[in-house]
Write a protein that holds these residues in place. Structure first.
Motif, PDB file in Angstrom:
ATOM      1  N   ASP A   1       0.847  -1.187   0.000  1.00  0.00           N
ATOM      2  CA  ASP A   1       0.000   0.000   0.000  1.00  0.00           C
ATOM      3  C   ASP A   1       0.885   1.240   0.000  1.00  0.00           C
ATOM      4  O   ASP A   1       1.801   1.353   0.811  1.00  0.00           O
ATOM      5  N   GLY A   2       0.620   2.155  -0.918  1.00  0.00           N
ATOM      6  CA  GLY A   2       1.327   3.420  -0.964  1.00  0.00           C
ATOM      7  C   GLY A   2       2.747   3.353  -1.482  1.00  0.00           C
ATOM      8  O   GLY A   2       3.461   4.341  -1.440  1.00  0.00           O
ATOM      9  N   GLY A   3       3.182   2.210  -1.991  1.00  0.00           N
ATOM     10  CA  GLY A   3       4.593   2.060  -2.335  1.00  0.00           C
ATOM     11  C   GLY A   3       4.970   2.201  -3.789  1.00  0.00           C
ATOM     12  O   GLY A   3       6.154   2.209  -4.094  1.00  0.00           O
ATOM     13  N   ALA A   4       4.019   2.295  -4.708  1.00  0.00           N
ATOM     14  CA  ALA A   4       4.387   2.263  -6.128  1.00  0.00           C
ATOM     15  C   ALA A   4       4.034   3.554  -6.861  1.00  0.00           C
ATOM     16  O   ALA A   4       2.947   4.094  -6.707  1.00  0.00           O
ATOM     17  N   THR A   5       4.998   4.037  -7.638  1.00  0.00           N
ATOM     18  CA  THR A   5       4.768   5.134  -8.575  1.00  0.00           C
ATOM     19  C   THR A   5       5.198   4.643  -9.954  1.00  0.00           C
ATOM     20  O   THR A   5       5.951   3.669 -10.066  1.00  0.00           O
ATOM     21  N   GLN A   6       4.737   5.317 -10.971  1.00  0.00           N
ATOM     22  CA  GLN A   6       5.097   4.897 -12.325  1.00  0.00           C
ATOM     23  C   GLN A   6       6.612   4.874 -12.502  1.00  0.00           C
ATOM     24  O   GLN A   6       7.161   3.962 -13.092  1.00  0.00           O
ATOM     25  N   GLU A   7       7.292   5.854 -11.943  1.00  0.00           N
ATOM     26  CA  GLU A   7       8.742   5.933 -12.086  1.00  0.00           C
ATOM     27  C   GLU A   7       9.463   4.832 -11.327  1.00  0.00           C
ATOM     28  O   GLU A   7      10.560   4.432 -11.687  1.00  0.00           O
ATOM     29  N   SER A   8       8.866   4.323 -10.254  1.00  0.00           N
ATOM     30  CA  SER A   8       9.563   3.348  -9.418  1.00  0.00           C
ATOM     31  C   SER A   8       9.052   1.917  -9.560  1.00  0.00           C
ATOM     32  O   SER A   8       9.398   1.069  -8.753  1.00  0.00           O
ATOM     33  N   LEU A   9       8.218   1.643 -10.558  1.00  0.00           N
ATOM     34  CA  LEU A   9       7.696   0.288 -10.723  1.00  0.00           C
ATOM     35  C   LEU A   9       8.834  -0.711 -10.843  1.00  0.00           C
ATOM     36  O   LEU A   9       9.792  -0.514 -11.590  1.00  0.00           O
ATOM     37  N   VAL A  10       8.728  -1.782 -10.078  1.00  0.00           N
ATOM     38  CA  VAL A  10       9.722  -2.851 -10.123  1.00  0.00           C
ATOM     39  C   VAL A  10       9.223  -3.904 -11.105  1.00  0.00           C
ATOM     40  O   VAL A  10       8.116  -4.421 -10.963  1.00  0.00           O
ATOM     41  N   LEU A  11      10.056  -4.208 -12.105  1.00  0.00           N
ATOM     42  CA  LEU A  11       9.666  -5.173 -13.129  1.00  0.00           C
ATOM     43  C   LEU A  11      10.001  -6.590 -12.689  1.00  0.00           C
ATOM     44  O   LEU A  11      11.011  -6.833 -12.026  1.00  0.00           O
ATOM     45  N   ASP A  12       9.129  -7.517 -13.050  1.00  0.00           N
ATOM     46  CA  ASP A  12       9.397  -8.935 -12.800  1.00  0.00           C
ATOM     47  C   ASP A  12      10.487  -9.403 -13.752  1.00  0.00           C
ATOM     48  O   ASP A  12      10.741  -8.797 -14.810  1.00  0.00           O
ATOM     49  N   VAL A  13      11.129 -10.486 -13.408  1.00  0.00           N
ATOM     50  CA  VAL A  13      12.165 -11.079 -14.255  1.00  0.00           C
ATOM     51  C   VAL A  13      11.548 -11.419 -15.613  1.00  0.00           C
ATOM     52  O   VAL A  13      10.447 -11.963 -15.698  1.00  0.00           O
TER      53      VAL A  13
END
Length: 184
Positions: free
Chosen positions: A165-177
């Motif tokens: 919750d509250g942790g994702a922004t478009q700039e910081s999205l973590v991509l899956d392998v």
């Protein structure tokens, strides 16, 4: 059969001489000295019960706005009184609130907000919005969503992790392998 008149006790009074007995001071008034002909009004921020010899400061979390009769009242929702003897309660700032009779304001919980100072409670964030502790607005997103460049909550696409919750922004999205993106 008394040989002398007795002074009225503290907390009582007699307005005129002659026959009759002493009367108790009314609520919100007090008579500290024996032999009083009247009772003094309690000041704002203090109160007294029936037959009081002294006024007492309003307790923390309560107030009395004016001098005279009446008792101390609890602070309302969204207001607090941190000190004894208050004549008013302090409004809670944006992002904070208080329950009835509170001595201090508390932060709005994550996922809730209060936009302005004053009375009132924290409101739940709408839709898929989320907030941090003591928020004045909901500018984050729930788990499974991210804050887009347009500042709206968008569902997390396949291949990305939006796991808190509250942790994702478009700039910081973590991509899956196995996934890639051209730019942030």
């Amino acid at each position: 059969g008394a040989s002398a008149c007795a002074a009225c006790a503290a907390g009582t009074f007699k307005a005129v001489g002659g026959a009759g007995s002493c009367s108790s001071c009314g609520a919100g008034t007090a008579s500290p000295n024996p032999g009083a002909s009247n009772c003094a009004e309690c000041s704002a921020g203090s109160s007294a019960g029936l037959g009081a010899s002294a006024c007492s400061a309003c307790a923390i979390g309560t107030f009395k706005a004016e001098a005279g009769a009446g008792s101390c009242r609890s602070c309302g929702i969204g207001t607090a009184s941190p000190n004894p003897g208050a004549s008013s309660c302090d409004e809670c700032a944006g992002g904070t609130t208080a329950g009835v009779g509170a001595s201090s304001c508390t932060a709005c919980a994550p996922g809730t907000y209060k936009a302005e100072a004053g009375a009132g409670v924290c409101s739940d964030c709408p839709n898929n919005d989320y907030s941090s502790l003591a928020a004045v607005s909901c500018d984050l997103c729930l788990r499974g969503y991210f804050v887009s460049l347009e500042k709206t909550c968008v569902q997390c696409p396949d291949g990305c992790a939006c796991s808190s919750d509250g942790g994702a922004t478009q700039e910081s999205l973590v991509l899956d392998v196995g996934y890639w993106r051209i730019s942030s």
